[in-house]
Write a protein that holds these residues in place. Structure first.
Motif, PDB file in Angstrom:
ATOM      1  N   PHE B 114       0.840  -1.202   0.000  1.00 32.50           N
ATOM      2  CA  PHE B 114       0.000   0.000   0.000  1.00 32.50           C
ATOM      3  C   PHE B 114       0.875   1.252   0.000  1.00 32.50           C
ATOM      4  N   GLY B 115       0.395   2.283  -0.686  1.00 28.94           N
ATOM      5  CA  GLY B 115       1.100   3.559  -0.680  1.00 28.94           C
ATOM      6  C   GLY B 115       0.090   4.681  -0.473  1.00 28.94           C
ATOM      7  N   PHE B 116       0.444   5.665   0.357  1.00 28.53           N
ATOM      8  CA  PHE B 116      -0.526   6.712   0.694  1.00 28.53           C
ATOM      9  C   PHE B 116       0.140   8.073   0.706  1.00 28.53           C
ATOM     10  N   LYS B 117      -0.509   9.036   0.036  1.00 23.74           N
ATOM     11  CA  LYS B 117      -0.071  10.437   0.102  1.00 23.74           C
ATOM     12  C   LYS B 117      -1.162  11.232   0.805  1.00 23.74           C
ATOM     13  N   PRO B 118      -0.851  11.865   1.954  1.00 26.93           N
ATOM     14  CA  PRO B 118      -1.886  12.624   2.651  1.00 26.93           C
ATOM     15  C   PRO B 118      -2.240  13.922   1.913  1.00 26.93           C
ATOM     16  N   SER B 119      -3.286  14.605   2.379  1.00 27.97           N
ATOM     17  CA  SER B 119      -3.632  15.930   1.856  1.00 27.97           C
ATOM     18  C   SER B 119      -2.454  16.863   2.077  1.00 27.97           C
ATOM     19  N   TRP B 120      -2.242  17.780   1.115  1.00 29.66           N
ATOM     20  CA  TRP B 120      -1.224  18.816   1.309  1.00 29.66           C
ATOM     21  C   TRP B 120      -1.660  19.671   2.494  1.00 29.66           C
ATOM     22  N   GLY B 121      -0.777  19.883   3.442  1.00 28.10           N
ATOM     23  CA  GLY B 121      -1.140  20.681   4.607  1.00 28.10           C
ATOM     24  C   GLY B 121      -1.552  19.832   5.793  1.00 28.10           C
ATOM     25  N   ARG B 122      -1.542  18.504   5.629  1.00 34.15           N
ATOM     26  CA  ARG B 122      -1.967  17.617   6.715  1.00 34.15           C
ATOM     27  C   ARG B 122      -0.788  17.257   7.616  1.00 34.15           C
ATOM     28  N   MET B 123       0.425  17.098   7.035  1.00 29.88           N
ATOM     29  CA  MET B 123       1.617  16.751   7.815  1.00 29.88           C
ATOM     30  C   MET B 123       2.630  17.873   7.690  1.00 29.88           C
ATOM     31  N   GLY B 355      -3.512  18.693  -4.471  1.00 34.64           N
ATOM     32  CA  GLY B 355      -3.319  18.612  -3.019  1.00 34.64           C
ATOM     33  C   GLY B 355      -4.186  17.574  -2.338  1.00 34.64           C
ATOM     34  N   LEU B 356      -4.891  16.743  -3.119  1.00 32.77           N
ATOM     35  CA  LEU B 356      -5.833  15.784  -2.533  1.00 32.77           C
ATOM     36  C   LEU B 356      -5.097  14.560  -1.981  1.00 32.77           C
ATOM     37  N   PRO B 357      -5.657  13.902  -0.964  1.00 34.88           N
ATOM     38  CA  PRO B 357      -5.062  12.664  -0.486  1.00 34.88           C
ATOM     39  C   PRO B 357      -5.292  11.566  -1.524  1.00 34.88           C
ATOM     40  N   ALA B 358      -4.366  10.604  -1.591  1.00 36.30           N
ATOM     41  CA  ALA B 358      -4.512   9.532  -2.577  1.00 36.30           C
ATOM     42  C   ALA B 358      -3.868   8.269  -2.034  1.00 36.30           C
TER      43      ALA B 358
END
Lengths: 709, 403
Positions: B114-123, B355-358
């Motif tokens: 699994f690979g995850f990119k959070p929302s921009w501005g979340r971390m 900037g969306l999470p994916a």
């Protein structure tokens, strides 16, 4: 369908009550009362209310009326009736009557509107309906045909027409002929960039669109027309400015056997007539100032005379002063000038004068500083007043006619130009800030006797253009000093600090013209290349002549008081010289370019006759300070080719994106104020950890190679 | 094997906690006292002076930083990257991979995790040596969704020293949340299949039937031209990279060329020697837009606004927008030029631009021996919902695997 019997909406009044009329126009607004439908019907003359009631009209008329929407184009028949007492609409000129409809045809229906067009409320007491003035201008320009339906926009273009008509009648009465000059011509020496039109018959050669008909109108004088005018489109490819259009309309005029007084008299008659169309009275005669006077007293060649605060020169008061700064400036041939801001010392605190004006605003105007003094108890009060002797203070008070409550703002510099220019900007800034400029006041002035030459990077250049008559004809073109002292027989018409137009008496003597070219350092070949055809004309008995040109878009915008010149142009370009309606400028087919002998590879392909550009990779290597080694060059160049293709690619989307703001982050970044922070040395600097990763350190500093070469 | 995965590992005494979550990091993520050269000569011999904000949060939550993996230069693309291998070789429970264009999701896709990119501005990105400030985030790769959720729970803390963060209520990554009792609504771009080649289309159909069998409602949505996403991302990222790489001047840290006559020469040579060819070409493209074609940059930013609007509109009634993670011929670790990188990451980059999470979900889009991966973009700041959806689909894949 017959429109012979059509009457206009705006013409109806109580005299027509009982008359059966045929109207045609657009549905401005609708109000549905269930069994009764009211509409505002609009044509170019005005608006009238039409009523559809089941009793008045055959049922199919009433049914058709139910399908009406805003801006449907319709034809209506009906009887003019008086409105019930209490239902009159004071917003309409026709508000006392209405038309009871008995016939209706929808001539053409309208799609839903991108913005409201109606400007008149249907109900009394609710004020004007929301006008589209608040609508995004890009959208208005994109749907200009709808924007222009708005009565307020129609009014502006109608007034523009009236002003133009007024000019034509006036000049007809004064014996002027309107003569057209070519749009496809050679580049003329007006100083801006030309719009070029490639020639298919002479591949690689170009026509230029005229920046003004200057040479042609002078040749019309050579040709003996004596009085010429033209309302003419001119084109200049200049840098983008908010209130500038790539094409604009000039009133261009030239007359023979005249002098300056003829032009002054003519325009002091014409200008008040033009302004009268906007209900503005302009008094005559117009005052005159030489360029030198204008600079001396207002610091600009476009003086705004709606308010005072003209400059007072105080240089001579400080020839022996003890104040070192002034003393030095006077000794070095500089000057000291100031303005008296009468009775405003309550508005201009020490803090504002020192910290805003002296430290920030005036340095932005190009001067090194500003001296200020407030007058209280018949004495000067300032942070430097102790450096002036009592006598000097006394003389200053007298020279500036200073009284309690006044504020003196003084600028001193070794350069007369710096003092005038900075003080001129300061005068406008202070007047604007303190609301000292009266509204609805129009103050014209002729500014005359401009310098003939100025010094540019490569010697002398003409202030106006090289065909302007000098005030003296005896001078040595080899002596720069002598040339710079010459003034010209030129004049600008300035109104409220804006230049409306300008002109000059021209040279009509070939020998004098050659002398001017010599002073400008033009070679015989350059002269022949640029103006050969014109000079030939000048050698065949040219009468003394002169003329003027007014920028009509600007003049009309001032008369109608619009926020921008785009408001008085039917189909203007936007601020970025782009037409949102047509999408111009736009690409053309490769076949078209090929026919014209132009490259089809886009802007990076060199065109015939174009000088080779500086190497892109070298340029970028320097500006971004990244060296490219031999073996990387091919890859970097390929990446740059790709970037150029991408720039072209993204620009093909320009039309879809026009009017959008660029987005730089997913959501706007916020400035965050952190609690409890105060100025301190960072811990990593304090414990010297910051230096641990540095390639070279000396003491408390990062060490680098020599900064001075 | 371990030595080729990690470029640096701490001495064993550094991790005394039993059963702690082991997290591998990249050498552009500051761990105090550890080398952090970001895979570039521009940060040669650099030692981190402080913990990055996120690293500090992990340590505080008793996670163990297992070591530093190898990374591509400044983390752009996946050449030489060993992050996902740290997970598949069980050297770590999760690996953090900087995500500018889809690196964490593509690395996971190649590795089958699994690979995850959070929302921009979340971390918070403080302590992350990045290249593209308006798009970059930390990415998380792991064998299971639960590790990703655990890490998110640990690190999503407001940091007032990162301008992109907003003081929002902390999200709840409740591990038990799932979509089990509902029908997730998944949007798919109209005409998506027409853009795929035959093998991709077959893999996509497999994925679609798996999603439908799992009870997802598939809904066609209107999405903007994918080419414009890539073009806008490329222009903007190049400009930001050119700008943010300005700090690598060889004065305060990093490589410095041998003695030079003056400081212009020092800059030219230092920076010429500091960057590898791939990054250098990218920086030159950025400099071109910055100094010669600024209008193109502004147009790209306008395009970005439009693409964001259209994507957000499409997402309004959906739980996510799905597509494949990789194309048949995209092999992100092998991408050696900027052009190849943009070709290989075409399916993942819209999430960075908007900037969306994916999230990348393995196992649902197989064809032949290749797993193309299912890539789902969620709503901005709805990272917990997207991970709950991922968890729901994880149960589906494990069932499918069992069957």
């Amino acid at each position: 369908m017959n429109f012979d019997q059509r009457v206009s909406c705006g013409s109806l009044n109580t005299d027509h009550i009982g008359r059966h009329v045929l109207l045609a126009g657009w549905v401005d607004a609708l109000r549905d009362h269930g069994d009764i439908l009211f509409i505002h019907l609009r044509d170019r003359t005005g608006i009238v209310q039409v009523v559809f009631a089941p009793g008045n009209a055959p049922s199919q008329v009433y049914e058709t009326a139910a399908a009406l929407r805003n801006e449907h184009c319709i034809r209506v028949t009906g009887t003019v009736i008086q409105r019930e007492p209490g239902t009159e609409n004071p917003h309409l000129d026709t508000g006392k009557i209405e038309v009871a409809a008995d016939g209706l045809d929808i001539l053409s229906s309208a799609d839903p509107l991108p913005f409201p067009i109606s400007e008149k409320s249907m109900l009394a007491g609710t004020g004007e309906a929301g006008a589209a003035d608040g609508v995004n201008e890009e959208l208005r320009l994109q749907y200009r045909f709808l924007d222009l339906r708005r009565p307020s926009m129609q009014e502006k273009l109608f007034k523009r027409h009236r002003i133009m008509t007024c000019i034509r009648h006036f000049l007809e009465d004064h014996g002027f002929y309107e003569v057209e000059t070519p749009m496809l011509t050679r580049s003329t020496p007006e100083g801006a960039r030309d719009y070029l039109v490639p020639s298919r018959h002479y591949p690689g050669d170009f026509y230029a669109l005229p920046q003004s008909p200057q040479l042609f109108k002078q040749l019309l004088m050579v040709a003996g027309f004596e009085r010429y005018y033209q309302i003419v489109r001119c084109f200049r490819d200049e840098d983008l400015r908010p209130n500038r259009q790539p094409e604009f309309t000039q009133l261009d005029l030239e007359a023979a056997f005249i002098d300056e007084e003829f032009i002054y008299a003519l325009f002091e008659e014409l200008v008040p007539e033009m302004f009268a169309v906007g209900g503005i009275s302009v008094s005559t005669p117009f005052p005159r100032m030489t360029w030198h006077q204008a600079m001396e007293t207002t610091g600009t060649d476009r003086p705004d005379l709606r308010f005072g605060m003209t400059f007072v020169d105080a240089t001579d008061l400080f020839t022996n002063t003890g104040y070192a700064i002034f003393k030095q400036i006077v000794d070095r041939g500089g000057c000291i000038k100031g303005i008296n801001v009468k009775g405003q010392s309550d508005q201009l605190s020490k803090n504002v004068l020192q910290n805003e004006y002296a430290k920030q605003i005036v340095p932005e105007f190009g001067a090194r500083g500003m001296t200020w003094m407030r007058v209280t108890g018949a004495k000067l009060d300032s942070n430097i007043v102790q450096f002036f002797s009592g006598h000097e203070q006394q003389q200053l008070m007298e020279r500036f006619n200073a009284e309690d409550g006044d504020v003196l703002m003084i600028i001193a510099d070794t350069s007369w130009h710096t003092v005038c220019s900075a003080l001129g900007q300061l005068r406008l800034h202070v007047a604007g800030r303190l609301n000292l400029i009266p509204e609805h006041v129009y103050k014209p002035v002729w500014v005359t006797d401009f310098p003939l030459f100025e010094t540019g990077a490569d010697g002398l250049t003409s202030c106006h253009h090289p065909f302007t008559m000098p005030s003296a004809t005896e001078f040595d073109p080899e002596k720069e000093e002598e040339c710079l002292a010459l003034t010209s027989r030129s004049y600008d018409l300035v109104m409220n600090g804006e230049e409306l137009g300008g002109g000059s008496i021209r040279i009509n003597d070939r020998t004098l013209q050659d002398k001017i070219f010599k002073a400008l350092g033009l070679s015989g070949k350059e002269i022949e290349d640029k103006f050969g055809f014109f000079l030939k004309g000048l050698s065949f008995g040219t009468p003394p002549h002169g003329g003027i040109a007014l920028g009509m878009d600007r003049v009309i915008s001032m008369i109608l008081g619009t926020a921008s010149i785009r408001e008085v142009i039917a189909f203007p370009k936007n601020r970025r010289a782009f037409c949102p309606l047509t999408g111009a400028p736009a690409g053309v087919a490769d076949t078209q370019l090929a026919e014209l002998g132009l490259g089809t590879g886009g802007p990076d392909q060199s065109l015939p006759g174009a000088a080779p550009e500086a190497d892109l990779m070298e340029t970028l290597s320097w500006v971004s300070r990244i060296q490219v080694s031999e073996n990387e060059q091919a890859e970097v160049r390929q990446a740059l080719n790709q970037a150029q293709a991408m720039a072209r690619d993204i620009n093909t989307h320009a039309r879809d994106l026009d009017g959008r703001d660029p987005v730089y982050t997913v959501f706007p970044a916020t400035n965050q104020t952190r609690e409890g922070t105060r100025a301190r040395r960072h811990i990593l600097a304090e414990n010297r950890d910051l230096f641990k990763n540095a390639p070279a350190v000396t003491g408390d500093f990062f060490k680098v190679a020599g900064i001075l070469e | 094997m371990e030595s080729s995965v990690f470029s640096f590992t701490p001495s064993p005494s550094d991790h005394p906690v039993e059963n702690a979550l082991r997290v591998a990091v990249q050498p552009n993520m500051s761990c105090r006292g550890w080398p952090a050269d970001a895979g570039s000569k521009a940060l040669e011999n650099y030692t981190a002076l402080e913990d990055a904000f996120v690293i500090a949060q992990l340590k505080q939550a008793n996670a163990v930083i297992a070591g530093t993996t190898c990374m591509s230069e400044l983390g752009f693309g996946l050449v030489n990257d060993t992050g996902a291998r740290a997970v598949t070789e069980d050297l770590a429970d999760a690996a953090l991979i900087t995500d500018y264009i889809g690196e964490s999701r593509a690395a996971a896709a190649k590795a089958g995790i699994f690979g995850f990119k959070p929302s921009w501005g979340r971390m918070s990105r403080r302590g992350l040596a990045g290249l593209v400030p308006s798009m970059e985030t930390w990415g998380i790769t792991a064998r299971r969704v639960s590790e990703i959720r655990q890490i998110m729970q640990m690190v999503c803390v407001f940091d007032d020293q990162d301008f992109s963060m907003r003081p929002e209520p902390l999200p709840d990554f409740d591990l038990s949340r799932s979509f089990q009792n509902q029908a997730p609504v998944i949007g798919v771009a109209q005409g998506y299949e027409q853009r795929l080649n035959p093998n991709e289309a077959r893999a996509w159909n497999t994925a679609l039937s798996a999603l439908k069998t799992a009870g997802c409602e598939i809904r066609p949505v209107h999405l903007p031209d994918p080419g414009l996403f890539s073009l806008a991302h490329h222009i903007i990222a190049a400009v930001e990279a050119s700008s943010s790489a300005g700090k690598y001047d060889g004065v305060r840290y990093g490589h410095r060329t041998d003695a030079c006559a003056d400081w212009n020469q020092m800059y030219l040579k230092t920076r010429g020697e500091s960057f590898g060819t791939l990054i250098k070409t990218f920086l030159f493209q950025g400099a071109y837009f910055q100094f010669q074609q600024y209008e193109a940059f502004e147009q790209a930013c306008r395009a970005r606004g439009k693409l964001m609007d259209q994507t957000l509109t499409a997402l309004a009634d959906l739980d996510g927008i799905a597509g494949l993670t990789l194309g048949e011929h995209s092999d992100p670790p092998a991408a050696q030029t900027i052009e190849d990188i943009y070709e290989g990451f075409g399916f993942t980059l819209p999430a960075n631009l908007t900037g969306l999470p994916a999230v990348h979900i393995p196992g649902l889009a197989r064809h032949g021996r290749k797993d193309f991966g299912v890539h789902i973009m969620g709503k901005l700041f709805k990272d917990p919902d997207l991970l709950a959806l991922a968890r729901f689909l994880e149960t589906v894949t494990s069932k499918a695997g069992a069957a």
